[in-house]
Design a protein around this motif. Structure first.
Motif, PDB file in Angstrom:
ATOM      1  N   UNK A 171       1.838  -8.444   4.902  1.00 37.00           N
ATOM      2  CA  UNK A 171       1.608  -6.496   5.163  1.00 37.00           C
ATOM      3  C   UNK A 171       2.082  -5.881   4.848  1.00 37.00           C
ATOM      4  N   UNK A 172       3.588  -6.922   3.523  1.00 35.65           N
ATOM      5  CA  UNK A 172       4.171  -5.209   2.825  1.00 35.65           C
ATOM      6  C   UNK A 172       3.497  -5.013   1.658  1.00 35.65           C
ATOM      7  N   UNK A 206       8.898  -0.857   0.267  1.00 35.84           N
ATOM      8  CA  UNK A 206       7.187  -0.151  -0.152  1.00 35.84           C
ATOM      9  C   UNK A 206       6.817   1.309   0.679  1.00 35.84           C
ATOM     10  N   UNK A 222       1.936   4.424   1.451  1.00 35.06           N
ATOM     11  CA  UNK A 222       1.533   3.563   2.549  1.00 35.06           C
ATOM     12  C   UNK A 222       2.390   3.615   4.272  1.00 35.06           C
ATOM     13  N   UNK A 258       4.880 -11.594   6.161  1.00 29.64           N
ATOM     14  CA  UNK A 258       5.604 -10.208   5.985  1.00 29.64           C
ATOM     15  C   UNK A 258       4.918 -10.070   4.513  1.00 29.64           C
ATOM     16  N   UNK A 261      11.051  -5.066   3.982  1.00 26.89           N
ATOM     17  CA  UNK A 261      10.293  -4.798   2.737  1.00 26.89           C
ATOM     18  C   UNK A 261       9.139  -3.294   2.849  1.00 26.89           C
ATOM     19  N   UNK A 262       9.184  -2.797   4.366  1.00 25.85           N
ATOM     20  CA  UNK A 262       8.350  -1.707   4.683  1.00 25.85           C
ATOM     21  C   UNK A 262       9.172  -0.789   4.421  1.00 25.85           C
ATOM     22  N   UNK A 319       3.310   1.953   6.079  1.00 24.79           N
ATOM     23  CA  UNK A 319       4.388   0.940   5.783  1.00 24.79           C
ATOM     24  C   UNK A 319       5.447   1.992   6.633  1.00 24.79           C
TER      25      UNK A 319
END
Lengths: 251, 261
Positions: free
Chosen positions: B206-207, A52, A59, B203, A48-49, A62
């Motif tokens: 957070x994302x 993103x 971000x 999660x 996800x990070x 992230x």
């Protein structure tokens, strides 16, 4: 396992000083700000990070999360490199932090031109950045490794100073290449590989032909940059520190 | 709880869509359909923050009103043009038929986001935004035809007080409607749901919102909330009659309904 539900107020703080682990917010924290995560959660966070961070380059949190969740294999190596080096070992013991409150800016500004302290302050001013914007780690499940990654983040600006790179996209990519070679952190590798995607072709050319080869050569040649106790070397000229580390002069 | 929603306000809608994969929209539609409001209804939407229920209510009432007007026109086939024109004029400024919705929320940030959304989507008449606490509503007794609280009641510290307040501000004959996460009795589904809640939702928090903790809190508060029968009993205790509930998605969400007689 999954996080246990808390049966107390979510923001309750009981002061249990002297204990290694603190139960605050319903889970066991190894250090302030720690959020324990299961392997599944780490995997989801990493994916996800990554998405993103690419989708929204502003971000920075992230990028930090990506570094923490993917760094688990590499961080122990870095920590061991530090442990086996006398200066690195001292850093691990004393845990210095680079923050505006701990730096004596006036003294650093008064140092002669070309010294590490003076050039570092110049870098901060020119690029309008502050060492206080580094995110503290949340998802590293070892307290010492959390410090290692924190140190890496705080030393990042000094990397810019040593390499003579500004904080624009091009400069950041070059520093990432250097850091990727030096630390092996997957986040650096990803950043180094994917960062150039957002650059113009002209800049890409400069990057590919001059800057990256130099950064890589320097990174391979230099000893571990985390092993330098920067706070004790403000007076040292940048040139001399570069030589000592093994960083080739910037193009 | 206040701080949680302060952080969460701006990304609230995005997070809702991601967490529930958009299904929350269906749940809210079902709530308003169950309400089946007719024009002239005065609705109080508590903890209505970003306005989801309020906007659906307005849409519903508008379409009911449209059909009313169409039927009226059809029945007036043998009127003169003048008379048709006059009746049309009268009704044109009444596209909502005097229906109104008051959105009440304890959190200023959520109301701000709601107002902006309303402007952006073009909702202007029949809407008011009030800052208030569900446990102590700033309204007189016997005022509203319908009281709704969608995904808000689990954040209230004293649910019994909120229910009492709901009873107080409703007119006799008024309806109480509550849409909230509830308990899944099916064991297999329950385990999958738990896995998803505890592993994926923080999660996502957070994302998308940069906020693990608020969504961890969210998931935990759902687990601590009274199950369907218990909530039904609490609503009856506040004085409501004909209290009933409808499970949606096997109990992930439930709509509780009661009447003040």
């Amino acid at each position: 396992g999954r996080a246990r539900p808390s049966h107390s107020e979510p923001r309750g703080r009981d002061g249990r000083g002297g204990e290694e682990e603190e139960e605050v917010e319903g889970w066991f924290q190894l250090y302030p700000g720690h959020i324990p995560t299961s392997p599944l959660q780490k995997a989801l966070l990493a994916a996800g990070s990554a998405v993103m961070a690419l989708y929204d380059p502003y971000r920075h949190d992230m990028v930090a999360v990506l570094g923490e969740t993917t760094g688990c294999l590499v961080l122990p190596n870095l920590r061991d490199k530090m442990k086996n080096h006398p200066e690195g070992y001292r850093i691990l013991q004393e845990r210095p932090r680079i923050r505006l409150s701990t730096l004596d800016m006036a003294r650093l500004q008064g140092l002669p031109d070309g010294s590490l302290g003076r050039e570092y302050v110049r870098f901060l001013e020119d690029n309008k950045v502050s060492p206080d914007t580094r995110m503290p780690p949340k998802f590293v499940d070892d307290e010492e490794l959390a410090y290692v990654i924190q140190r890496y983040r705080e030393v990042h600006d000094l990397m810019h100073t040593l390499l003579g790179m500004p904080t624009n996209m091009l400069g950041e990519v070059v520093v990432k290449w250097f850091e990727a070679v030096q630390t092996g952190l997957p986040m650096c590798v990803l950043g180094a590989a994917l960062g150039p995607v957002r650059l113009s072709t002209r800049k890409l050319q400069v990057l590919a032909t001059e800057l990256v080869p130099w950064a890589v050569r320097s990174g391979l040649n230099a000893s571990c940059v985390l092993n330098i106790y920067y706070e004790q070397r403000w007076e040292q000229p940048v040139e001399s520190l570069r030589e000592e580390l093994g960083i080739f002069p910037p193009p | 709880v206040y701080q949680v929603f302060e952080n969460v306000a701006k990304k609230y809608d995005v997070m809702n869509d991601s967490m529930t994969l958009g299904i929350h929209r269906v749940w809210k539609d079902i709530l308003v359909h169950k309400m089946n409001p007719c024009p002239g209804t005065l609705l109080l939407d508590v903890a209505g923050g970003t306005g989801d229920i309020a906007f659906r209510f307005i849409n519903y009432v508008r379409s009911v009103r449209q059909r009313q007007l169409q039927r009226k026109l059809k029945n007036h086939q043998n009127l003169s043009w003048q008379e048709i024109f006059e009746s049309y004029q009268k009704d044109k400024f009444n596209s909502l038929g005097d229906s109104q919705v008051v959105v009440c929320d304890i959190n200023r940030e959520m109301l701000k986001v709601g107002k902006q959304k309303a402007q952006h989507l073009g909702y202007s008449e029949g809407l008011s935004w009030v800052l208030g606490n569900a446990e102590e509503l700033p309204f007189d007794d016997d005022k509203f035809d319908v009281y709704t609280i969608a995904f808000g009641i689990r954040n209230v510290t004293r649910i019994d007080l909120a229910l009492q307040e709901a009873y107080r501000v409703l007119k006799p004959g008024g309806r109480f409607l509550c849409l909230e996460f509830s308990h899944v009795s099916n064991p297999l589904l329950s385990r999958l749901y738990d896995l998803y809640s505890f592993q994926v939702i923080p999660v996502l928090g957070e994302v998308i919102a940069g906020d693990w903790r608020s969504y961890q809190y969210l998931v935990e508060s759902i687990r601590q909330f009274p199950p369907q029968e218990e909530l039904k009993a609490m609503i009856e205790d506040a004085g409501f009659f004909k209290v009933d509930y409808e499970n949606l998605n096997f109990g992930i969400v439930a709509i509780h309904s009661g009447f003040k007689l």
